[in-house]
Motif scaffolding. Sequence first.
Motif, mmCIF file in Angstrom:
data_model
loop_
_atom_site.group_PDB
_atom_site.id
_atom_site.type_symbol
_atom_site.label_atom_id
_atom_site.label_comp_id
_atom_site.label_asym_id
_atom_site.label_seq_id
_atom_site.Cartn_x
_atom_site.Cartn_y
_atom_site.Cartn_z
ATOM 1 N N GLY A 1 0.792 -1.235 0.000
ATOM 2 C CA GLY A 1 0.000 0.000 0.000
ATOM 3 C C GLY A 1 0.819 1.276 0.000
ATOM 4 O O GLY A 1 0.323 2.332 -0.379
ATOM 5 N N ALA A 2 2.081 1.195 0.400
ATOM 6 C CA ALA A 2 2.897 2.404 0.481
ATOM 7 C C ALA A 2 3.747 2.624 -0.760
ATOM 8 O O ALA A 2 4.476 3.615 -0.843
ATOM 9 C CB ALA A 2 3.806 2.338 1.709
ATOM 10 N N ILE A 3 3.667 1.727 -1.732
ATOM 11 C CA ILE A 3 4.557 1.833 -2.889
ATOM 12 C C ILE A 3 3.870 1.500 -4.214
ATOM 13 O O ILE A 3 4.258 2.019 -5.273
ATOM 14 C CB ILE A 3 5.817 0.941 -2.656
ATOM 15 N N ALA A 4 2.811 0.692 -4.178
ATOM 16 C CA ALA A 4 2.200 0.227 -5.432
ATOM 17 C C ALA A 4 1.441 1.331 -6.168
ATOM 18 O O ALA A 4 1.334 1.298 -7.398
ATOM 19 C CB ALA A 4 1.256 -0.949 -5.161
ATOM 20 N N THR B 1 2.026 12.263 -1.308
ATOM 21 C CA THR B 1 1.810 12.738 0.060
ATOM 22 C C THR B 1 1.385 11.583 0.951
ATOM 23 O O THR B 1 0.554 10.769 0.557
ATOM 24 C CB THR B 1 0.731 13.838 0.082
ATOM 25 N N THR B 2 1.989 11.525 2.114
ATOM 26 C CA THR B 2 1.522 10.626 3.167
ATOM 27 C C THR B 2 1.019 11.525 4.286
ATOM 28 O O THR B 2 1.750 12.412 4.739
ATOM 29 C CB THR B 2 2.680 9.749 3.678
ATOM 30 N N GLY B 3 -0.232 11.325 4.690
ATOM 31 C CA GLY B 3 -0.782 12.208 5.715
ATOM 32 C C GLY B 3 -1.648 11.441 6.692
ATOM 33 O O GLY B 3 -1.932 10.261 6.489
ATOM 34 N N ALA C 1 8.662 8.627 -5.138
ATOM 35 C CA ALA C 1 7.882 9.605 -4.365
ATOM 36 C C ALA C 1 7.007 8.879 -3.339
ATOM 37 O O ALA C 1 6.934 9.276 -2.168
ATOM 38 C CB ALA C 1 7.023 10.447 -5.307
ATOM 39 N N ASP C 2 6.378 7.783 -3.768
ATOM 40 C CA ASP C 2 5.472 7.047 -2.882
ATOM 41 C C ASP C 2 6.250 6.431 -1.714
ATOM 42 O O ASP C 2 5.923 6.647 -0.533
ATOM 43 C CB ASP C 2 4.761 5.951 -3.700
ATOM 44 N N ALA C 3 7.311 5.681 -2.039
ATOM 45 C CA ALA C 3 8.071 5.007 -0.975
ATOM 46 C C ALA C 3 8.718 6.022 -0.034
ATOM 47 O O ALA C 3 8.688 5.855 1.188
ATOM 48 C CB ALA C 3 9.139 4.106 -1.593
ATOM 49 N N LEU C 4 9.280 7.089 -0.608
ATOM 50 C CA LEU C 4 9.988 8.055 0.247
ATOM 51 C C LEU C 4 9.033 8.876 1.110
ATOM 52 O O LEU C 4 9.407 9.290 2.214
ATOM 53 C CB LEU C 4 10.878 8.962 -0.602
ATOM 54 N N SER C 5 7.814 9.126 0.627
ATOM 55 C CA SER C 5 6.906 9.906 1.479
ATOM 56 C C SER C 5 6.500 9.072 2.696
ATOM 57 O O SER C 5 6.434 9.581 3.815
ATOM 58 C CB SER C 5 5.688 10.416 0.711
ATOM 59 N N THR C 6 6.287 7.794 2.488
ATOM 60 C CA THR C 6 5.958 6.934 3.632
ATOM 61 C C THR C 6 7.173 6.796 4.549
ATOM 62 O O THR C 6 7.053 6.903 5.777
ATOM 63 C CB THR C 6 5.501 5.540 3.146
ATOM 64 N N ALA C 7 8.349 6.579 3.957
ATOM 65 C CA ALA C 7 9.568 6.420 4.758
ATOM 66 C C ALA C 7 9.834 7.665 5.606
ATOM 67 O O ALA C 7 10.108 7.565 6.809
ATOM 68 C CB ALA C 7 10.764 6.140 3.840
#
Length: 340
Positions: free
Chosen positions: A141-144, A211-213, A254-260
Amino acid sequence: MGTLLEVTVYRPAGEDAAATADLRAAYEAIAEVDRRMSLYRDDSELSALNDTAGSGPVGASPALLEVLQAARRYGSLSRGAFDVTVEPLVQVWGLYFFERDELPAATQIEAARRRVGHHRIRLDVEAGTVGLEEGTHVDLGAIAKGYAVDRALARLSERGVPAALLDLGGNIGVLGTPPGESSWEIGVRHPRDTDSLLGSLRLDPGRSVATTGDYERFVEIDGERYAHVIDPRSGWPVRGIFAVTVVAPDGIAADALSTAAYVLGPRDGMALLEACAGVEGLVVTPAAENESAGLRVELTSGLLEDAPRFAASDAPGTEIMRWRGDAGDWPDDCQAASRP
Ligand code: AMP
Ligand code: MG
């Protein structure tokens, strides 16, 4: 993937039929990733893989292998903050269907934590197989979503689309630029007053944003908000941070790094983003312990220097500043993590 997809395609006047086919092609590319990697469907390749935990290894598609490989690299890059084996913890906290109203018992968290860890995935890219240890389940869910946006943009580019924007649940990728413009303007949402914007980012062609929020997917327990991102080191949902937005060379990064960065927090997360070549970002935190005291937005240097890339919208009670933390010793070659 439990989220919304919005696709914008620009074509010269008269190409309406082609534009309609573009939308369908983009949707189909995303649907393909969904069929492979969503946990919200029992018939996805990933759900089937999770069912083999303890009895594998089994063959996996090139797409799934590619994303698992990237996930492993982001896992080590973030020193374990990013970890796609958090599924048992997400489950314990009720964060798939947002159904929990009391804190899980410490023993439950501990039991789930023992099933978590990247080393519990055995990935053999040569052989094309994946083995999961007993009790280990993968959640992409944090990268796909970022990966899906990359696939859909590649499809649109093959179709000769001159300009397009895809937004898959806050994972944004672009192709070309809108007619008469040299970049795209991307709104950054206010994490509490979610109908308004904190500001906007200027996004160059070929770059992606994620964005991860804590403001869309969370449970509330005893009046406290617990968002959908878990710190695998503690087994608890991450607290004290509203959102992280990352600009990167591709959607998966962008997806993986925002979660990381969200898990690593305003200090280490921003240090990682500042260190990563070709990556920028911003973090939104409460300005004081009391959440209602307002917001602080801190930006990496690249968003402010030369041509500023973030325009604040003057939301009341918001401080905007350059991030000035301790750089630490984070690696700069983050992009290597997305390369197959
Ligand atoms: P995102 O919205 O991209 O930040 O992804 C959040 C989703 O990734 C959550 O809904 C979980 O399914 C999963 N997840 C939660 N915590 C982590 C973590 N520490 N590392 C990787 N995936 C996570
Ligand atoms: Mg993510």
